[in-house]
Design a protein around this motif. Structure first.
Motif, PDB file in Angstrom:
ATOM      1  N   ALA A  67       6.829  13.477  -2.778  1.00  0.00           N
ATOM      2  CA  ALA A  67       7.566  12.216  -2.717  1.00  0.00           C
ATOM      3  C   ALA A  67       9.027  12.425  -3.110  1.00  0.00           C
ATOM      4  O   ALA A  67       9.937  11.858  -2.486  1.00  0.00           O
ATOM      5  CB  ALA A  67       6.913  11.198  -3.645  1.00  0.00           C
ATOM      6  N   LYS A  68       9.255  13.240  -4.104  1.00  0.00           N
ATOM      7  CA  LYS A  68      10.614  13.512  -4.575  1.00  0.00           C
ATOM      8  C   LYS A  68      11.432  14.208  -3.483  1.00  0.00           C
ATOM      9  O   LYS A  68      12.586  13.857  -3.224  1.00  0.00           O
ATOM     10  CB  LYS A  68      10.565  14.380  -5.824  1.00  0.00           C
ATOM     11  N   ILE A  69      10.827  15.192  -2.833  1.00  0.00           N
ATOM     12  CA  ILE A  69      11.511  15.904  -1.756  1.00  0.00           C
ATOM     13  C   ILE A  69      11.927  14.948  -0.645  1.00  0.00           C
ATOM     14  O   ILE A  69      13.053  14.978  -0.143  1.00  0.00           O
ATOM     15  CB  ILE A  69      10.597  17.007  -1.179  1.00  0.00           C
ATOM     16  N   LEU A  70      11.004  14.061  -0.262  1.00  0.00           N
ATOM     17  CA  LEU A  70      11.272  13.144   0.845  1.00  0.00           C
ATOM     18  C   LEU A  70      12.313  12.088   0.471  1.00  0.00           C
ATOM     19  O   LEU A  70      13.148  11.698   1.293  1.00  0.00           O
ATOM     20  CB  LEU A  70       9.968  12.481   1.294  1.00  0.00           C
ATOM     21  N   ILE A 114       6.268   7.294   0.096  1.00  0.00           N
ATOM     22  CA  ILE A 114       5.170   6.495  -0.463  1.00  0.00           C
ATOM     23  C   ILE A 114       3.824   7.116  -0.094  1.00  0.00           C
ATOM     24  O   ILE A 114       2.940   7.285  -0.932  1.00  0.00           O
ATOM     25  CB  ILE A 114       5.241   5.040   0.052  1.00  0.00           C
ATOM     26  N   ALA A 115       3.668   7.490   1.174  1.00  0.00           N
ATOM     27  CA  ALA A 115       2.409   8.079   1.639  1.00  0.00           C
ATOM     28  C   ALA A 115       2.147   9.425   0.981  1.00  0.00           C
ATOM     29  O   ALA A 115       1.009   9.739   0.615  1.00  0.00           O
ATOM     30  CB  ALA A 115       2.432   8.223   3.152  1.00  0.00           C
ATOM     31  N   LEU A 129       2.203   2.930  -9.039  1.00  0.00           N
ATOM     32  CA  LEU A 129       2.308   2.835  -7.594  1.00  0.00           C
ATOM     33  C   LEU A 129       3.568   2.101  -7.175  1.00  0.00           C
ATOM     34  O   LEU A 129       4.153   1.337  -7.941  1.00  0.00           O
ATOM     35  CB  LEU A 129       1.090   2.096  -7.015  1.00  0.00           C
ATOM     36  N   TYR A 130       3.938   2.326  -5.928  1.00  0.00           N
ATOM     37  CA  TYR A 130       5.032   1.563  -5.336  1.00  0.00           C
ATOM     38  C   TYR A 130       4.423   0.236  -4.897  1.00  0.00           C
ATOM     39  O   TYR A 130       3.737   0.156  -3.891  1.00  0.00           O
ATOM     40  CB  TYR A 130       5.607   2.323  -4.137  1.00  0.00           C
ATOM     41  N   SER A 142      -0.865   4.853   3.598  1.00  0.00           N
ATOM     42  CA  SER A 142      -1.440   5.820   2.662  1.00  0.00           C
ATOM     43  C   SER A 142      -2.957   5.865   2.786  1.00  0.00           C
ATOM     44  O   SER A 142      -3.572   6.944   2.770  1.00  0.00           O
ATOM     45  CB  SER A 142      -1.066   5.461   1.219  1.00  0.00           C
ATOM     46  N   MET A 143      -3.584   4.695   2.914  1.00  0.00           N
ATOM     47  CA  MET A 143      -5.036   4.627   3.013  1.00  0.00           C
ATOM     48  C   MET A 143      -5.533   5.172   4.345  1.00  0.00           C
ATOM     49  O   MET A 143      -6.607   5.780   4.428  1.00  0.00           O
ATOM     50  CB  MET A 143      -5.509   3.185   2.797  1.00  0.00           C
ATOM     51  N   MET A 144      -4.761   4.963   5.413  1.00  0.00           N
ATOM     52  CA  MET A 144      -5.127   5.508   6.717  1.00  0.00           C
ATOM     53  C   MET A 144      -5.047   7.033   6.702  1.00  0.00           C
ATOM     54  O   MET A 144      -5.938   7.722   7.221  1.00  0.00           O
ATOM     55  CB  MET A 144      -4.199   4.936   7.793  1.00  0.00           C
TER      56      MET A 144
END
Length: 218
Positions: free
Chosen positions: A42-45, A57-58, A75-76, A84-86
């Motif tokens: 997440a940090k990289i993105l 987020i995903a 969580l965001y 994320s769930m998909m």
């Protein structure tokens, strides 16, 4: 894009450098990758110019269980993102499919049973149901043995019954290849209301049984 980049944290060495991450438990209780990887991803993105925040987020959320049990993280927003769930569902299925012993432990039918048992805990129930309504228990391209001893290739899933796709029968009960393969729908019933054919099990592609070249070339 978020689906393609959800595991980007594996490219980072942050988890190894910090050594503070907690292991996440998989559906069978096994330890899987350090959750610091998801944080790193997440940090990289987020630090990548032009990258949509949804990808971050995903990358951060896809390893969190649907029921929020186990390791908790901020969580965001208040709920897991739909994307994320998909991704969690498709990623887990993909990992099962890529195991060397996939067919030895039951193939796609076993993967289906295993994931359905995790409905409501690891996976969103409705999303999981929709996933298999599209993919089917036996995805297109799967070789299957029928109760007639024939061998067939799944060519299209069925919205009427996820366990009864449309197949092309390639080999007869003796293992001889049909000169003219026939396409049948496994939801078809006879005059007595019984299914004409049913799948017994999926089988691994081997030298004796293999998909026709027309499907491989396609």
């Amino acid at each position: 894009m978020a689906a393609m980049l959800h595991d980007v944290g594996k490219l980072s060495t942050l988890a190894e450098e910090t050594g503070t991450g907690a292991a996440r438990l998989g559906p069978d209780g096994e330890e899987i990758e350090d959750i610091d990887r998801d944080v790193s991803g997440a940090k990289i993105l987020l630090e990548t110019e032009g990258m949509n925040v949804l990808s971050a987020i995903a990358a951060f959320e896809h390893g969190i269980k649907y029921d929020m049990s186990g390791v908790q993280r901020k969580l965001y927003g208040k709920k897991l993102n739909l994307v994320s769930m998909m991704i969690a569902i498709s990623d887990y299925y993909d990992k099962l499919r890529r195991k060397p012993d996939f067919y030895e432990v039951g193939g796609p039918e076993k993967a289906y049973d295993r994931m359905m048992k995790l409905s409501g805990t690891f996976f969103h129930p409705d999303l999981l149901k929709n996933f298999f309504s599209v993919l089917g228990v036996y995805p297109p391209g799967t070789l299957v043995e029928l109760d007639t001893k024939e061998v067939a290739l799944v060519i299209q899933s069925s919205m009427l019954d996820v366990k009864r796709p449309q197949v092309e029968i390639l080999y007869d009960e003796t293992g001889e290849k049909y000169k003219e393969p026939k396409i049948v729908n496994l939801v078809e019933k006879d005059k007595r209301g019984q299914f004409k054919r049913s799948i017994v099990k999926s089988i691994s592609p081997i030298d004796r049984f293999h998909p026709p070249d027309k499907y491989i070339d396609a």
